[in-house]
Design an enzyme around this catalytic site. Structure first.
Site, PDB file in Angstrom:
ATOM      1  N   HIS A 274       7.789  42.078 -11.981  1.00  0.00           N
ATOM      2  CA  HIS A 274       7.246  42.257 -13.336  1.00  0.00           C
ATOM      3  C   HIS A 274       8.416  42.510 -14.289  1.00  0.00           C
ATOM      4  O   HIS A 274       9.283  41.664 -14.415  1.00  0.00           O
ATOM      5  CB  HIS A 274       6.227  43.392 -13.303  1.00  0.00           C
ATOM      6  CG  HIS A 274       5.440  43.603 -14.558  1.00  0.00           C
ATOM      7  ND1 HIS A 274       5.355  42.711 -15.571  1.00  0.00           N
ATOM      8  CD2 HIS A 274       4.663  44.659 -14.937  1.00  0.00           C
ATOM      9  CE1 HIS A 274       4.565  43.184 -16.540  1.00  0.00           C
ATOM     10  NE2 HIS A 274       4.126  44.360 -16.178  1.00  0.00           N
ATOM     11  N   HIS A 315       5.070  32.240 -13.547  1.00  0.00           N
ATOM     12  CA  HIS A 315       4.231  33.195 -14.282  1.00  0.00           C
ATOM     13  C   HIS A 315       2.793  33.029 -13.802  1.00  0.00           C
ATOM     14  O   HIS A 315       2.354  31.928 -13.503  1.00  0.00           O
ATOM     15  CB  HIS A 315       4.300  32.926 -15.802  1.00  0.00           C
ATOM     16  CG  HIS A 315       3.876  34.101 -16.608  1.00  0.00           C
ATOM     17  ND1 HIS A 315       2.557  34.377 -16.862  1.00  0.00           N
ATOM     18  CD2 HIS A 315       4.588  35.104 -17.180  1.00  0.00           C
ATOM     19  CE1 HIS A 315       2.478  35.484 -17.580  1.00  0.00           C
ATOM     20  NE2 HIS A 315       3.695  35.956 -17.788  1.00  0.00           N
ATOM     21  N   ASP A 371      11.759  36.541 -19.021  1.00  0.00           N
ATOM     22  CA  ASP A 371      12.867  37.329 -18.456  1.00  0.00           C
ATOM     23  C   ASP A 371      14.111  36.503 -18.166  1.00  0.00           C
ATOM     24  O   ASP A 371      15.172  37.061 -17.899  1.00  0.00           O
ATOM     25  CB  ASP A 371      12.397  38.007 -17.162  1.00  0.00           C
ATOM     26  CG  ASP A 371      11.373  39.078 -17.467  1.00  0.00           C
ATOM     27  OD1 ASP A 371      10.254  39.027 -16.915  1.00  0.00           O
ATOM     28  OD2 ASP A 371      11.665  39.932 -18.313  1.00  0.00           O
TER      29      ASP A 371
HETATM   30  C1  SDX Z   1       6.642  39.278 -16.418  1.00  0.00           C
HETATM   31  O1  SDX Z   1       1.750  39.026 -16.326  1.00  0.00           O
HETATM   32  C2  SDX Z   1       2.542  39.053 -17.361  1.00  0.00           C
HETATM   33  O2  SDX Z   1       2.148  38.750 -18.456  1.00  0.00           O
HETATM   34  C3  SDX Z   1       3.941  39.507 -17.078  1.00  0.00           C
HETATM   35  C4  SDX Z   1       4.912  39.382 -18.218  1.00  0.00           C
HETATM   36  C5  SDX Z   1       4.575  40.306 -19.352  1.00  0.00           C
HETATM   37  O3  SDX Z   1       5.010  40.032 -20.482  1.00  0.00           O
HETATM   38  O4  SDX Z   1       3.979  41.374 -19.084  1.00  0.00           O
HETATM   39  O5  SDX Z   1       4.955  38.043 -18.692  1.00  0.00           O
HETATM   40  C6  SDX Z   1       6.333  39.761 -17.784  1.00  0.00           C
HETATM   41  O6  SDX Z   1       6.426  40.008 -15.490  1.00  0.00           O
HETATM   42  C7  SDX Z   1       7.164  37.875 -16.248  1.00  0.00           C
HETATM   43  C8  SDX Z   1       7.333  37.496 -14.736  1.00  0.00           C
HETATM   44  C9  SDX Z   1       8.657  38.053 -14.277  1.00  0.00           C
HETATM   45  N1  SDX Z   1       8.834  37.898 -12.825  1.00  0.00           N
HETATM   46  C10 SDX Z   1       9.693  37.036 -12.291  1.00  0.00           C
HETATM   47  O7  SDX Z   1      10.389  36.255 -12.945  1.00  0.00           O
HETATM   48  C11 SDX Z   1       9.806  37.125 -10.783  1.00  0.00           C
HETATM   49  C12 SDX Z   1       9.805  35.710 -10.187  1.00  0.00           C
HETATM   50  N2  SDX Z   1       8.495  35.138 -10.397  1.00  0.00           N
HETATM   51  C13 SDX Z   1       7.537  35.262  -9.308  1.00  0.00           C
HETATM   52  O8  SDX Z   1       7.646  36.361  -8.500  1.00  0.00           O
HETATM   53  C14 SDX Z   1       6.140  34.797  -9.675  1.00  0.00           C
HETATM   54  O9  SDX Z   1       6.268  33.627 -10.359  1.00  0.00           O
HETATM   55  C15 SDX Z   1       5.236  35.736 -10.461  1.00  0.00           C
HETATM   56  C16 SDX Z   1       5.157  37.089  -9.822  1.00  0.00           C
HETATM   57  C17 SDX Z   1       5.745  35.900 -11.861  1.00  0.00           C
HETATM   58  C18 SDX Z   1       3.867  35.107 -10.501  1.00  0.00           C
HETATM   59  O10 SDX Z   1       3.428  35.095  -9.198  1.00  0.00           O
HETATM   60  P1  SDX Z   1       1.980  34.483  -8.808  1.00  0.00           P
HETATM   61  O11 SDX Z   1       1.210  34.096 -10.002  1.00  0.00           O
HETATM   62  O12 SDX Z   1       1.353  35.435  -7.855  1.00  0.00           O
HETATM   63  O13 SDX Z   1       2.368  33.127  -8.122  1.00  0.00           O
HETATM   64  P2  SDX Z   1       2.614  32.966  -6.590  1.00  0.00           P
HETATM   65  O14 SDX Z   1       3.541  34.036  -6.110  1.00  0.00           O
HETATM   66  O15 SDX Z   1       1.293  32.819  -5.932  1.00  0.00           O
HETATM   67  O16 SDX Z   1       3.427  31.596  -6.546  1.00  0.00           O
HETATM   68  C19 SDX Z   1       2.780  30.342  -6.389  1.00  0.00           C
HETATM   69  C20 SDX Z   1       3.797  29.504  -5.609  1.00  0.00           C
HETATM   70  C21 SDX Z   1       4.219  30.110  -4.274  1.00  0.00           C
HETATM   71  O17 SDX Z   1       4.657  29.029  -3.469  1.00  0.00           O
HETATM   72  P3  SDX Z   1       3.699  28.495  -2.254  1.00  0.00           P
HETATM   73  O18 SDX Z   1       3.280  29.710  -1.467  1.00  0.00           O
HETATM   74  O19 SDX Z   1       2.531  27.839  -2.953  1.00  0.00           O
HETATM   75  O20 SDX Z   1       4.561  27.544  -1.471  1.00  0.00           O
HETATM   76  O21 SDX Z   1       5.015  29.388  -6.372  1.00  0.00           O
HETATM   77  C22 SDX Z   1       6.087  30.013  -5.646  1.00  0.00           C
HETATM   78  C23 SDX Z   1       5.447  30.924  -4.611  1.00  0.00           C
HETATM   79  O22 SDX Z   1       6.306  31.085  -3.497  1.00  0.00           O
HETATM   80  N3  SDX Z   1       6.861  30.772  -6.626  1.00  0.00           N
HETATM   81  C24 SDX Z   1       8.173  30.762  -6.706  1.00  0.00           C
HETATM   82  C25 SDX Z   1       8.482  31.572  -7.815  1.00  0.00           C
HETATM   83  N4  SDX Z   1       7.356  32.044  -8.351  1.00  0.00           N
HETATM   84  C26 SDX Z   1       6.351  31.555  -7.598  1.00  0.00           C
HETATM   85  N5  SDX Z   1       9.122  30.148  -5.950  1.00  0.00           N
HETATM   86  C27 SDX Z   1      10.405  30.365  -6.330  1.00  0.00           C
HETATM   87  N6  SDX Z   1      10.787  31.130  -7.382  1.00  0.00           N
HETATM   88  C28 SDX Z   1       9.850  31.743  -8.143  1.00  0.00           C
HETATM   89  N7  SDX Z   1      10.232  32.484  -9.182  1.00  0.00           N
END
Ligand code: SDX
Length: 449
Positions: A274, A315, A371
């Site tokens: 997050h 996201h 971010d």
């Molecule tokens: C913020 O919610 C908000 O509004 C948050 C925010 C706010 O203003 O409050 O916008 C701020 O928190 C932004 C997000 C910051 N976090 C990151 O940058 C961390 C990296 N991102 C991920 O951890 C992820 O994308 C999330 C946590 C942001 C979202 O996760 P989800 O929606 O649960 O998606 P998921 O984990 O189910 O991913 C779907 C697929 C998966 O692959 P498969 O299992 O289908 O093979 O996408 C992949 C994930 O492994 N994936 C990524 C990835 N994010 C998702 N693979 C590589 N790198 C990534 N960053």
């Protein structure tokens, strides 16, 4: 994703194959009410059907008029105003007012707001002493979370959450004091003397003064950095029902005071998935080390080895470019024009270019989020990496407070208490003979699972 309240009404006709019974569930605002499922029973002792939605992937927890997001179209609006226009034309305090009251302030309202916030920037000296109790290497988010929670001990009347006057003064205190406490934490970790608020400066100028002033009699704010910080605060102010806002609403639903509820939001924001992502982006860029290593790093992420993620990408809601990321990238160009391009930015640009062309990320709709570039700007302003999420928390306090008050005043809301699917043991008799107990996992002598 925000479900616009206008997404039609109608009915959902379902048939329970266990009993053959038909049900008609009303659809309002594009949703069905989970409680309408309770009527669907498989037998006389069935408590009724429940919805199961771990991590609330498809569950609306509230009705809110504060922030609208369309993740497919990359739209973000605060109280109907596009984020692009607010970032260009507004100030953080004006946005904080807008988020809470639903309208932009008049000149008189704005002047009153600035006056009250300016004259509440000091904290009790014991808060300063409390912060000095931390080690030199304490993470500033730990310091901020605990000191904001401690504020509730200094304002015992804040727990009168149904008293509008108490909510008003708590709102002013939190908006005014977060920058002071954040700056105090920064100076403590740096081993520098505390710089007290300078009420002759604007909100962001004063924050930079408490962070950076040394022996000069008055801090001369850098206008590019001041504006960059103002815009970043606006971009981070709210984002509808994200993880930390959900935490504030859930904790606030017990009618605890707003200082404690906001501390819960800070705790949730600390996580690397997050708000901690902006810090994690910089560590990732350091690990990559050079633009030529980007391709290999991306391949490692795609392989799933070590569960590496491309921090700052992806996201839950935006399945296209995060509109805030576009603004931050433009801001990064302005700031780097001031401080000069550096290798980390080159790595970030190469990382973005590589990922945006790669089927793995395209298929999963993984784009840069707010971010991805933010940390690079903060770093160019000489903020240490572990301080980035503190800056996010200072800004998000405005959104948390608006959401907290909306929850409190929402007649549909009650104390948050979700249900569960029980997967544990059925009833079993207590085993008094300690040597006859065989834990479910591991050997009878092992405590490990
Ligand atoms: C913020 O919610 C908000 O509004 C948050 C925010 C706010 O203003 O409050 O916008 C701020 O928190 C932004 C997000 C910051 N976090 C990151 O940058 C961390 C990296 N991102 C991920 O951890 C992820 O994308 C999330 C946590 C942001 C979202 O996760 P989800 O929606 O649960 O998606 P998921 O984990 O189910 O991913 C779907 C697929 C998966 O692959 P498969 O299992 O289908 O093979 O996408 C992949 C994930 O492994 N994936 C990524 C990835 N994010 C998702 N693979 C590589 N790198 C990534 N960053």
């Amino acid at each position: 994703m925000t479900t616009p309240a206008s997404t039609g009404t109608g009915t959902l006709d379902v048939r329970d194959s266990r009993t053959g019974t038909q049900y008609q569930l009303p659809i309002t605002d594009g949703t069905i009410r989970a409680n309408d499922l309770l009527q669907i029973k498989a037998g006389a002792d069935d408590p009724g059907l429940r919805s199961y939605d771990p991590a609330f992937l498809n569950t609306a927890s509230c009705r809110s008029a504060i922030t609208f997001i369309d993740g497919d179209k990359g739209i973000l609006r605060y109280r109907g105003y596009p984020i692009e226009q607010l970032a260009e034309k507004s100030t953080f305090l004006e946005v904080a007012y807008l988020l809470r009251h639903g309208e932009l302030p008049t000149q008189a309202q704005y002047d009153e707001l600035v006056y009250h916030v300016t004259y509440h920037t000091y904290v009790h000296e014991n808060i300063r002493k409390f912060l000095e109790g931390f080690r030199y290497d304490a993470h500033p988010m730990s310091m901020l979370c605990s000191s904001v929670a401690a504020l509730s001990a200094f304002y015992p009347d804040a727990h009168h959450v149904h008293d509008e006057e108490q909510r008003n003064i708590s709102w002013i205190r939190l908006i005014a004091k977060l920058p002071t406490m954040a700056a105090f934490a920064y100076r403590h970790v740096k081993g520098l003397p505390i710089i007290y608020p300078d009420n002759a400066l604007t909100y962001t100028e004063n924050f930079l003064s408490m962070i950076a002033r040394m022996s000069e009699p008055r801090y001369e704010p850098n206008p590019v950095f001041t504006r960059a910080l103002e815009v970043l605060f606006i971009l981070h102010a709210d984002h509808e029902q994200n993880c930390s806002t959900n935490a504030v609403r859930a904790v606030g639903s017990s009618h605890v005071d707003p200082f404690t509820a906001v501390a819960a939001g800070i705790a949730a924001l600390f996580g690397p998935l997050h708000g901690g992502a902006n810090e994690a982006v910089l560590y990732m860029i350091k690990e990559i080390g050079h633009p030529k290593n980007v391709k290999a790093f991306v391949e490692e992420v795609k392989s799933g080895k070590g569960e590496k993620k491309l921090m700052g990408f992806g996201h839950r809601v935006y399945k296209s470019y995060d509109p805030r990321a576009k603004i931050v990238k433009k801001l990064a160009d302005e700031v780097f024009a001031q401080v000069g391009m550096d290798k980390d930015l080159e790595i970030a640009l190469e990382l973005e270019r590589t990922a945006l062309e790669d089927e793995y990320f395209i298929k999963r709709k993984l784009y840069p989020n707010v971010d991805f570039y933010t940390g690079l700007i903060y770093r160019s302003m000489a903020f240490p990496t572990d301080f980035f999420t503190v800056l996010f928390a200072v800004a998000r306090t405005a959104g948390w407070l608006a959401q907290w008050e909306e929850m409190l005043l929402d007649k549909e809301q009650k104390i948050a208490r979700p249900r569960q699917i029980y997967t544990g043991y059925d009833e079993r008799p207590y085993e008094p003979r300690i040597n006859e107990r065989f834990p479910r996992f591991g050997s009878k002598d092992s405590l490990r699972r």
